[in-house]
Write an enzyme that holds these catalytic residues in place. Structure first.
Site, PDB file in Angstrom:
ATOM      1  CE  LYS A  63      40.569   2.464  14.079  1.00  0.00           C
ATOM      2  NZ  LYS A  63      41.936   2.618  14.681  1.00  0.00           N
ATOM      3  CG  HIS A 124      45.113  -2.728   8.225  1.00  0.00           C
ATOM      4  ND1 HIS A 124      44.400  -3.441   9.151  1.00  0.00           N
ATOM      5  CD2 HIS A 124      45.511  -1.597   8.864  1.00  0.00           C
ATOM      6  CE1 HIS A 124      44.396  -2.771  10.299  1.00  0.00           C
ATOM      7  NE2 HIS A 124      45.061  -1.664  10.153  1.00  0.00           N
ATOM      8  CB  SER A 154      35.604   2.325  14.070  1.00  0.00           C
ATOM      9  OG  SER A 154      36.822   2.239  14.761  1.00  0.00           O
TER      10      SER A 154
HETATM   11  S1  PPS Z   1      43.677  -0.345  13.615  1.00  0.00           S
HETATM   12  O1  PPS Z   1      44.154   1.069  13.658  1.00  0.00           O
HETATM   13  O2  PPS Z   1      43.152  -0.689  12.296  1.00  0.00           O
HETATM   14  O3  PPS Z   1      44.664  -1.290  14.091  1.00  0.00           O
HETATM   15  O4  PPS Z   1      42.433  -0.341  14.618  1.00  0.00           O
HETATM   16  P1  PPS Z   1      41.746  -1.638  15.222  1.00  0.00           P
HETATM   17  O5  PPS Z   1      42.499  -2.057  16.412  1.00  0.00           O
HETATM   18  O6  PPS Z   1      41.481  -2.630  14.163  1.00  0.00           O
HETATM   19  O7  PPS Z   1      40.325  -1.103  15.651  1.00  0.00           O
HETATM   20  C1  PPS Z   1      40.126  -0.145  16.650  1.00  0.00           C
HETATM   21  C2  PPS Z   1      38.703  -0.332  17.141  1.00  0.00           C
HETATM   22  O8  PPS Z   1      38.657  -1.471  18.013  1.00  0.00           O
HETATM   23  C3  PPS Z   1      38.209  -1.054  19.297  1.00  0.00           C
HETATM   24  N1  PPS Z   1      38.835  -1.849  20.357  1.00  0.00           N
HETATM   25  C4  PPS Z   1      38.137  -2.634  21.187  1.00  0.00           C
HETATM   26  N2  PPS Z   1      36.819  -2.924  21.264  1.00  0.00           N
HETATM   27  C5  PPS Z   1      36.418  -3.757  22.261  1.00  0.00           C
HETATM   28  N3  PPS Z   1      37.253  -4.303  23.159  1.00  0.00           N
HETATM   29  C6  PPS Z   1      38.585  -4.061  23.115  1.00  0.00           C
HETATM   30  N4  PPS Z   1      39.389  -4.613  24.004  1.00  0.00           N
HETATM   31  C7  PPS Z   1      39.071  -3.187  22.091  1.00  0.00           C
HETATM   32  N5  PPS Z   1      40.297  -2.729  21.760  1.00  0.00           N
HETATM   33  C8  PPS Z   1      40.129  -1.911  20.700  1.00  0.00           C
HETATM   34  C9  PPS Z   1      38.608   0.428  19.341  1.00  0.00           C
HETATM   35  O9  PPS Z   1      37.945   1.102  20.380  1.00  0.00           O
HETATM   36  C10 PPS Z   1      38.192   0.857  17.958  1.00  0.00           C
HETATM   37  O10 PPS Z   1      36.784   0.869  17.777  1.00  0.00           O
HETATM   38  P2  PPS Z   1      35.849   2.143  18.009  1.00  0.00           P
HETATM   39  O11 PPS Z   1      34.485   1.725  17.557  1.00  0.00           O
HETATM   40  O12 PPS Z   1      36.400   3.262  17.200  1.00  0.00           O
HETATM   41  O13 PPS Z   1      35.883   2.415  19.482  1.00  0.00           O
END
Ligand code: PPS
Length: 311
Positions: A63, A124, A154
């Protein structure tokens, strides 16, 4: 012979999975790090994974902005021709090294074995558990870190909707579990700190989610430089638009909508949830914040690694 990655129809496998095959898998330790049972059962294969010199590793604590960075890297690797990133969903374009599901669903390694080079490999794993060949082959790595409070929020919402990870319990209980590292892939603290140290030894670009939010184009250019890509301003702008939160939320090849609701129940909480810095302020009580700050000071003591909880 290697196949084109678009020929791997992973979602199709998942759709055919018999009911009951996926459940909230318990966590078991691998060298002290709690991981989901199917991963632990396949650990020998993961540990022996053979990296290729042109593999690019994208490493994160869950996340922290993995999917966002995967989309940026794929767009950069395709020279800003973002239409090419629509060839397959994220988890096929950039397989998840250690992920394992019960057969017949292909594991991350099954997918990697049919992915043409140069491969973009997601993990991860904490630094200590990354298969040794990535370092022997001198693979480039991009690590993305996110401030602990937003990362915890998150992860909580993700554990509520991800039906394969342990039930997070209440938010109040989860804050303590997160601080103890009693969640899948273990302690946030050990993760960010071990990768911070690892960048002294390996070719690692250490990035921050908060920087990406603050100035996405600046951070896209950092990735380009690291990958030796000199793209036009027009291409950078295209990548910027294509990887914005709103664009990715609507993009079926980036928003995990191809994964069935029995695994990721997006009606409970969407994968693209909020995408903001400082959402933690909407969730932490004053007492949770105090406990968190005290533990944070204790675990981060002596490190030069600094995060921003707000921008
Ligand atoms: S995972 O399942 O571990 O692969 O998840 P990961 O992609 O690391 O994290 C998901 C969070 O990243 C946010 N996210 C973004 N934020 C800003 N801009 C873009 N383009 C974007 N894409 C993914 C996603 O909304 C999750 O954060 P939260 O705070 O839950 O919204």
């Amino acid at each position: 012979m290697e196949k084109d990655d678009s020929s791997v129809d992973y979602s199709d496998f998942l759709a055919k999975v018999p009911e009951g095959m996926f459940y909230r898998f318990p966590l078991l330790p691998v060298h002290g790090v709690p991981l989901m049972k199917p991963i632990v059962e396949s650990w020998e294969r993961i540990e022996k994974f053979q990296a290729r010199p042109d593999d690019l590793l994208i490493a994160t604590y869950p996340k922290a902005g993995t999917t966002w960075m995967q989309e940026i890297i794929d767009s950069v690797m395709n020279e800003g021709e973002v239409e090419k990133t629509k060839r397959a969903p994220t988890h096929v374009r950039s397989p998840f090294l250690e992920i394992c599901s019960p057969p017949p669903v292909p594991s991350g390694i099954d997918l990697l074995e049919v992915t043409p080079s140069p491969r973009l490999v997601k993990t991860h794993l904490p630094y200590e558990l990354v298969p040794e060949t990535f370092w022997k082959e001198k693979c480039k790595t991009i690590y993305v870190a996110r401030n602990a409070k937003d990362n915890a929020v998150s992860y909580y919402f993700f554990d509520v909707m991800n039906k394969t990870q342990p039930d997070p319990g209440t938010w109040d209980e989860y804050v303590l579990k997160f601080l103890k590292g009693d969640v899948a892939w273990g302690s946030w603290f050990q993760h960010v700190l071990s990768w911070w140290k690892a960048r002294e030894k390996h070719d690692i670009l250490y990035m921050f989610y908060e920087d990406m939010k603050e100035d996405p184009k600046r951070e896209i250019r950092k990735v380009m430089k690291f990958l030796g890509k000199d793209l036009s301003e027009e291409a950078v702008e295209k990548i910027h638009q294509h990887t914005s939160f709103s664009a990715m939320k609507e993009n079926p090849m980036a928003n995990y909508s191809s994964i069935p609701g029995t695994v990721l129940d997006q009606t409970v909480s969407p994968f693209m949830r909020k995408g903001e810095v400082a959402d933690w302020m909407n969730h932490f009580t004053a007492s949770q914040n105090k406990i968190f700050d005290e533990e944070y000071q204790r675990q981060m003591k002596g490190s030069t690694l600094r995060f921003r909880n707000n921008i």
